[in-house]
Design a protein around this motif. Structure first.
Motif, PDB file in Angstrom:
ATOM      1  N   VAL A  18      17.646   7.887   7.739  1.00  0.00           N
ATOM      2  CA  VAL A  18      16.441   7.127   8.084  1.00  0.00           C
ATOM      3  C   VAL A  18      15.605   6.850   6.841  1.00  0.00           C
ATOM      4  O   VAL A  18      15.013   5.771   6.708  1.00  0.00           O
ATOM      5  N   LEU A  19      15.564   7.783   5.900  1.00  0.00           N
ATOM      6  CA  LEU A  19      14.812   7.563   4.667  1.00  0.00           C
ATOM      7  C   LEU A  19      15.442   6.441   3.837  1.00  0.00           C
ATOM      8  O   LEU A  19      14.738   5.599   3.287  1.00  0.00           O
ATOM      9  N   HIS A  20      16.764   6.425   3.793  1.00  0.00           N
ATOM     10  CA  HIS A  20      17.473   5.367   3.071  1.00  0.00           C
ATOM     11  C   HIS A  20      17.341   4.028   3.824  1.00  0.00           C
ATOM     12  O   HIS A  20      17.208   2.960   3.211  1.00  0.00           O
ATOM     13  N   ALA A  21      17.356   4.100   5.162  1.00  0.00           N
ATOM     14  CA  ALA A  21      17.260   2.884   5.968  1.00  0.00           C
ATOM     15  C   ALA A  21      15.899   2.214   5.839  1.00  0.00           C
ATOM     16  O   ALA A  21      15.801   0.982   5.922  1.00  0.00           O
ATOM     17  N   LYS A  31       8.854  -5.753   8.465  1.00  0.00           N
ATOM     18  CA  LYS A  31       7.724  -4.828   8.442  1.00  0.00           C
ATOM     19  C   LYS A  31       7.948  -3.727   9.464  1.00  0.00           C
ATOM     20  O   LYS A  31       8.109  -3.991  10.655  1.00  0.00           O
ATOM     21  N   ILE A  32       7.955  -2.493   8.997  1.00  0.00           N
ATOM     22  CA  ILE A  32       8.163  -1.330   9.862  1.00  0.00           C
ATOM     23  C   ILE A  32       6.811  -0.870  10.371  1.00  0.00           C
ATOM     24  O   ILE A  32       5.888  -0.637   9.588  1.00  0.00           O
ATOM     25  N   ASP A  33       6.694  -0.733  11.680  1.00  0.00           N
ATOM     26  CA  ASP A  33       5.441  -0.287  12.266  1.00  0.00           C
ATOM     27  C   ASP A  33       5.260   1.213  12.081  1.00  0.00           C
ATOM     28  O   ASP A  33       4.207   1.663  11.640  1.00  0.00           O
ATOM     29  N   GLU A  34       6.290   1.998  12.428  1.00  0.00           N
ATOM     30  CA  GLU A  34       6.202   3.451  12.301  1.00  0.00           C
ATOM     31  C   GLU A  34       7.598   4.041  12.388  1.00  0.00           C
ATOM     32  O   GLU A  34       8.497   3.433  12.949  1.00  0.00           O
ATOM     33  N   VAL A  35       7.742   5.243  11.814  1.00  0.00           N
ATOM     34  CA  VAL A  35       8.979   6.017  11.941  1.00  0.00           C
ATOM     35  C   VAL A  35       8.596   7.346  12.558  1.00  0.00           C
ATOM     36  O   VAL A  35       7.758   8.067  12.029  1.00  0.00           O
ATOM     37  N   TYR A  36       9.217   7.650  13.700  1.00  0.00           N
ATOM     38  CA  TYR A  36       8.923   8.884  14.430  1.00  0.00           C
ATOM     39  C   TYR A  36      10.033   9.893  14.170  1.00  0.00           C
ATOM     40  O   TYR A  36      11.214   9.573  14.308  1.00  0.00           O
ATOM     41  N   THR A  37       9.631  11.104  13.790  1.00  0.00           N
ATOM     42  CA  THR A  37      10.597  12.138  13.443  1.00  0.00           C
ATOM     43  C   THR A  37      10.220  13.443  14.133  1.00  0.00           C
ATOM     44  O   THR A  37       9.043  13.693  14.399  1.00  0.00           O
ATOM     45  N   PRO A  38      11.214  14.308  14.420  1.00  0.00           N
ATOM     46  CA  PRO A  38      10.885  15.593  15.038  1.00  0.00           C
ATOM     47  C   PRO A  38      10.278  16.596  14.061  1.00  0.00           C
ATOM     48  O   PRO A  38       9.704  17.591  14.475  1.00  0.00           O
ATOM     49  N   PHE A  39      10.394  16.337  12.765  1.00  0.00           N
ATOM     50  CA  PHE A  39       9.781  17.187  11.743  1.00  0.00           C
ATOM     51  C   PHE A  39       9.427  16.321  10.546  1.00  0.00           C
ATOM     52  O   PHE A  39       9.950  15.221  10.391  1.00  0.00           O
ATOM     53  N   PRO A  40       8.520  16.768   9.681  1.00  0.00           N
ATOM     54  CA  PRO A  40       8.108  15.952   8.536  1.00  0.00           C
ATOM     55  C   PRO A  40       9.252  15.729   7.554  1.00  0.00           C
ATOM     56  O   PRO A  40      10.059  16.616   7.308  1.00  0.00           O
ATOM     57  N   HIS A  42       9.853  14.584   3.630  1.00  0.00           N
ATOM     58  CA  HIS A  42       9.172  14.390   2.355  1.00  0.00           C
ATOM     59  C   HIS A  42       9.472  12.993   1.802  1.00  0.00           C
ATOM     60  O   HIS A  42      10.618  12.595   1.683  1.00  0.00           O
ATOM     61  N   GLY A  43       8.437  12.243   1.479  1.00  0.00           N
ATOM     62  CA  GLY A  43       8.576  10.927   0.882  1.00  0.00           C
ATOM     63  C   GLY A  43       8.635   9.784   1.873  1.00  0.00           C
ATOM     64  O   GLY A  43       8.643   8.626   1.472  1.00  0.00           O
ATOM     65  N   LEU A  44       8.667  10.081   3.170  1.00  0.00           N
ATOM     66  CA  LEU A  44       8.756   9.017   4.169  1.00  0.00           C
ATOM     67  C   LEU A  44       7.474   8.201   4.241  1.00  0.00           C
ATOM     68  O   LEU A  44       7.516   6.986   4.388  1.00  0.00           O
ATOM     69  N   ASP A  45       6.328   8.862   4.116  1.00  0.00           N
ATOM     70  CA  ASP A  45       5.055   8.146   4.197  1.00  0.00           C
ATOM     71  C   ASP A  45       4.896   7.145   3.066  1.00  0.00           C
ATOM     72  O   ASP A  45       4.406   6.033   3.277  1.00  0.00           O
ATOM     73  N   THR A  46       5.322   7.490   1.864  1.00  0.00           N
ATOM     74  CA  THR A  46       5.236   6.535   0.754  1.00  0.00           C
ATOM     75  C   THR A  46       6.293   5.450   0.892  1.00  0.00           C
ATOM     76  O   THR A  46       6.061   4.314   0.478  1.00  0.00           O
ATOM     77  N   ALA A  47       7.450   5.781   1.455  1.00  0.00           N
ATOM     78  CA  ALA A  47       8.492   4.768   1.649  1.00  0.00           C
ATOM     79  C   ALA A  47       8.050   3.720   2.665  1.00  0.00           C
ATOM     80  O   ALA A  47       8.332   2.531   2.503  1.00  0.00           O
ATOM     81  N   ILE A  48       7.349   4.149   3.706  1.00  0.00           N
ATOM     82  CA  ILE A  48       6.857   3.203   4.709  1.00  0.00           C
ATOM     83  C   ILE A  48       5.702   2.379   4.147  1.00  0.00           C
ATOM     84  O   ILE A  48       5.534   1.221   4.474  1.00  0.00           O
ATOM     85  N   GLY A  49       4.906   3.002   3.294  1.00  0.00           N
ATOM     86  CA  GLY A  49       3.764   2.301   2.707  1.00  0.00           C
ATOM     87  C   GLY A  49       2.431   2.767   3.258  1.00  0.00           C
ATOM     88  O   GLY A  49       1.447   2.040   3.171  1.00  0.00           O
ATOM     89  N   HIS A  50       2.391   3.972   3.827  1.00  0.00           N
ATOM     90  CA  HIS A  50       1.125   4.511   4.324  1.00  0.00           C
ATOM     91  C   HIS A  50       0.219   4.873   3.157  1.00  0.00           C
ATOM     92  O   HIS A  50       0.683   5.344   2.122  1.00  0.00           O
ATOM     93  N   GLU A  51      -1.067   4.672   3.361  1.00  0.00           N
ATOM     94  CA  GLU A  51      -2.043   5.058   2.354  1.00  0.00           C
ATOM     95  C   GLU A  51      -2.203   6.571   2.339  1.00  0.00           C
ATOM     96  O   GLU A  51      -1.908   7.254   3.320  1.00  0.00           O
ATOM     97  N   ARG A  52      -2.692   7.071   1.224  1.00  0.00           N
ATOM     98  CA  ARG A  52      -2.982   8.503   1.136  1.00  0.00           C
ATOM     99  C   ARG A  52      -4.133   8.834   2.082  1.00  0.00           C
ATOM    100  O   ARG A  52      -5.093   8.070   2.214  1.00  0.00           O
ATOM    101  N   THR A  53      -4.046   9.973   2.742  1.00  0.00           N
ATOM    102  CA  THR A  53      -5.058  10.365   3.715  1.00  0.00           C
ATOM    103  C   THR A  53      -6.395  10.679   3.030  1.00  0.00           C
ATOM    104  O   THR A  53      -6.427  11.099   1.872  1.00  0.00           O
ATOM    105  N   ARG A  54      -7.478  10.478   3.780  1.00  0.00           N
ATOM    106  CA  ARG A  54      -8.811  10.773   3.268  1.00  0.00           C
ATOM    107  C   ARG A  54      -9.356  12.077   3.834  1.00  0.00           C
ATOM    108  O   ARG A  54     -10.554  12.351   3.733  1.00  0.00           O
ATOM    109  N   LEU A  55      -8.493  12.893   4.418  1.00  0.00           N
ATOM    110  CA  LEU A  55      -8.937  14.175   4.960  1.00  0.00           C
ATOM    111  C   LEU A  55      -9.488  15.125   3.892  1.00  0.00           C
ATOM    112  O   LEU A  55     -10.415  15.882   4.189  1.00  0.00           O
ATOM    113  N   PRO A  56      -8.962  15.137   2.644  1.00  0.00           N
ATOM    114  CA  PRO A  56      -9.593  16.010   1.639  1.00  0.00           C
ATOM    115  C   PRO A  56     -11.053  15.656   1.354  1.00  0.00           C
ATOM    116  O   PRO A  56     -11.871  16.541   1.099  1.00  0.00           O
ATOM    117  N   ILE A  57     -11.384  14.374   1.419  1.00  0.00           N
ATOM    118  CA  ILE A  57     -12.779  13.966   1.219  1.00  0.00           C
ATOM    119  C   ILE A  57     -13.631  14.492   2.365  1.00  0.00           C
ATOM    120  O   ILE A  57     -14.736  15.015   2.148  1.00  0.00           O
TER     121      ILE A  57
END
Length: 172
Positions: A18-21, A31-40, A42-57
């Motif tokens: 799925v990461l390669h796909a 344009k991919i809307d979302e990828v659903y996985t049973p566990f996290p 690594h690197g999938l969020d950047t591959a899809i193009g999600h922005e970095r979360t603002r939770l640390p702020i």
């Protein structure tokens, strides 16, 4: 996701596939809307193009608020409202207040982040969202592609998903 939106779901068996796909499908202009996985993965969020979360702020803001509230409460009660000399120390004994201030900071940060996370992800009591595919939470990886947001047709997207390693392609 609204019930009137049409999605093409590509179901995958392996997280590496799925990461390669994701990169293969995005290279074809889909344009991919979302990828659903049973566990996290690594690197999938950047591959899809999600922005970095603002939770640390938000964590910093809640921690600062907790520190200010704890120091305000302690200084009001120990200096103004009920001044007591404890162990021969001053009314304003800042080093003694550090543990309580730390605990207040941690408390405000923890509760604030949980509430912020739940609000930002629409996770609140009474909000029942049906998953696109029940196997998402078990053992399959599902790539959801919104048909309304893509210029390519259903047949081209299905071919792209099959060629990238999807074991099945469904329309919901």
């Amino acid at each position: 996701m609204s019930s009137t939106t049409n999605y093409i779901l590509g179901v995958f068996d392996d997280e590496d596939e799925v990461l390669h796909a994701v990169s293969e499908v995005k290279s074809k202009g889909i344009k991919i809307d979302e990828v659903y996985t049973p566990f996290p993965i690594h690197g999938l969020d950047t591959a899809i193009g999600h922005e970095r979360t603002r939770l640390p702020i938000a964590a910093f803001m809640f921690g600062t608020l907790g520190m200010i509230c704890a120091l305000s409460l302690i200084s009001y009660t120990m200096v103004f409202d009920w001044p007591m000399i404890i162990g021969g120390k001053d009314f304003f004994a800042l080093p003694n207040w550090i543990p309580v201030t730390f605990e207040g900071t941690v408390l405000f940060t923890a509760f604030g982040l949980v509430i912020t996370f739940c609000i930002s992800n629409n996770l609140f009591p009474g909000n029942n969202v049906e998953p696109l595919d029940l196997r998402i939470t078990d053992d399959k990886f599902v790539m959801a592609i919104n048909l309304d947001k893509n210029k390519l047709g259903q047949d081209e997207i299905t071919k792209a998903l099959k060629s990238s390693g999807a074991i099945e392609v469904n329309v919901k």
